[in-house]
Design an enzyme around this catalytic site. Structure first.
Site, mmCIF file in Angstrom:
data_model
loop_
_atom_site.group_PDB
_atom_site.id
_atom_site.type_symbol
_atom_site.label_atom_id
_atom_site.label_comp_id
_atom_site.label_asym_id
_atom_site.label_seq_id
_atom_site.Cartn_x
_atom_site.Cartn_y
_atom_site.Cartn_z
ATOM 1 N N ARG A 79 0.854 -1.187 0.000
ATOM 2 C CA ARG A 79 0.000 0.000 0.000
ATOM 3 C C ARG A 79 0.894 1.243 0.000
ATOM 4 O O ARG A 79 1.932 1.257 0.671
ATOM 5 C CB ARG A 79 -0.939 0.011 1.208
ATOM 6 N N HIS A 113 -12.379 -2.216 -2.531
ATOM 7 C CA HIS A 113 -13.426 -1.228 -2.788
ATOM 8 C C HIS A 113 -13.843 -1.257 -4.254
ATOM 9 O O HIS A 113 -15.041 -1.281 -4.574
ATOM 10 C CB HIS A 113 -12.929 0.171 -2.425
ATOM 11 N N ARG A 158 -9.592 6.132 -4.076
ATOM 12 C CA ARG A 158 -8.739 5.165 -3.380
ATOM 13 C C ARG A 158 -7.261 5.512 -3.528
ATOM 14 O O ARG A 158 -6.473 5.319 -2.613
ATOM 15 C CB ARG A 158 -9.003 3.751 -3.900
ATOM 16 N N HIS A 164 -4.187 2.862 -2.189
ATOM 17 C CA HIS A 164 -3.896 1.971 -3.312
ATOM 18 C C HIS A 164 -3.046 2.664 -4.372
ATOM 19 O O HIS A 164 -3.110 3.890 -4.539
ATOM 20 C CB HIS A 164 -5.188 1.486 -3.969
#
Length: 342
Positions: A79, A113, A158, A164
């Site tokens: 991440r 997501h 995101r 991400h």
């Protein structure tokens, strides 16, 4: 991958600068696309409006989130918010803004997501067009254009919160659309309780099995949690319900609840009052969204997951079996009153 991550960090810095005045909107989009909303918002809403589509929405939500968890364990994606400090590729790590929803504890690839949202909304849009029998090409184009725009916003949000990299949201979106297309061709009408129980058992076994296979390879299944704890700007932003185990618990428990709920009630030949539908929606959403505020015991961890499983089972039984009975009972009482008047 390092080159891909470096370019991804540059992209994240660019959009954080470009959308710095729209951070509240980006955070809102990320909140709305949270996989839990597929279970707690989209499912009860759609189920109250159309039971068949609602069942398909929950199936797609459970399958896509479970696959996402398995993919994350296998792919072990980084991440951005922790990678910039852990990679040792920078003399001075570039600054990435963090927010209260940035510090998810699971691996980053593919984006859950994007994957769950793209799959679930695909079902909603395609079934809406099918059951309303819309022939207008313009309206169809408008619906699918809205779908694409929504997915683009989710992907950008995101990346904006540094949860991400761009390639992770793209991968999640494409896989999610594929799952939606495949699942939309599968009928859930004739599924019985054994189908739900066996599928739930398969999801649980598959998730636990993947965990132990990774562990047997001398790999740490919880490696991402330690990185999140080290690099999150605020320890209070780290939550257990962002772990992969919690996702798997939610997936198999929701299908158990749906299966038990459907087995406890029979709607064959029953006509639901359209007047009651808005009330049913409000009560169902109040129950599901309200349950998210219930604090579960976090120590020991096994109690946390067991209580979470029980909570989801009870919630879906109530949405599927208990709340609709209020509508059926209301109709039956009206029929009895009419007979007495006659």
């Amino acid at each position: 991958m390092d080159e891909l991550h470096i370019k991804g960090v540059v992209f994240i810095q660019t959009i954080q600068k470009y959308f710095q005045d729209e951070s509240s909107f980006m955070i809102l989009i990320s909140h709305l696309s949270d996989p839990k909303n597929a279970f707690l918002f989209y499912f009860p809403l759609v189920f109250c409006l159309h039971r068949s589509v609602g069942k398909r929405v929950l199936w797609v939500a459970a399958i896509s989130e479970w696959l996402n968890a398995v993919f994350k364990w296998i792919l072990r994606g980084e991440r951005p918010y922790w990678w910039v400090s852990e990679s040792n590729l920078y003399k001075t790590p570039p600054h990435l803004e963090q927010f209260d929803i940035t510090c998810e504890t699971g691996p980053g690839s593919p984006s859950g997501h994007c994957m769950v949202t793209s799959a679930v909304i695909y079902i909603i849009v395609s079934d809406f067009l099918f059951y309303t029998n819309i022939k207008s090409v313009g309206i169809k184009l408008l619906c699918w254009s809205g779908y694409v725009i929504l997915l683009m916003l989710v992907c950008i949000s995101r990346c904006f919160i540094a949860a991400h990299f761009p390639h992770q949201v793209i991968a999640g979106t494409l896989v999610g659309v594929l799952i939606g297309m495949v699942m939309n061709k599968i009928s859930t009408t004739n599924l019985s309780l054994p189908h739900y129980m066996l599928t739930s058992l398969a999801l649980l076994s598959g998730g636990v099995g993947t965990f132990y296979i990774i562990q047997s390879m001398d790999l740490d299944p919880f490696w991402s949690i330690s990185k999140a704890e080290r690099r999150c700007a605020n320890p209070e932003w780290i939550h257990l319900d962002s772990s992969l185990f919690f996702s798997i618990v939610r997936d198999f428990s929701s299908l158990i609840g749906l299966g038990l709920g459907l087995s406890l009630t029979s709607t064959t030949g029953v006509k639901f009052s359209p007047i009651f539908t808005p009330i049913q929606i409000v009560v169902s959403l109040a129950l599901t969204l309200g349950s998210d505020w219930v604090q579960l015991p976090k120590v020991p961890v096994i109690y946390f997951y067991l209580s979470a499983s029980l909570k989801f089972i009870v919630i879906f039984i109530c949405v599927v079996a208990v709340i609709p009975k209020l509508n059926i009972g209301n109709i039956e009482n009206r029929k009895k009153q009419k007979k007495k008047k006659k």
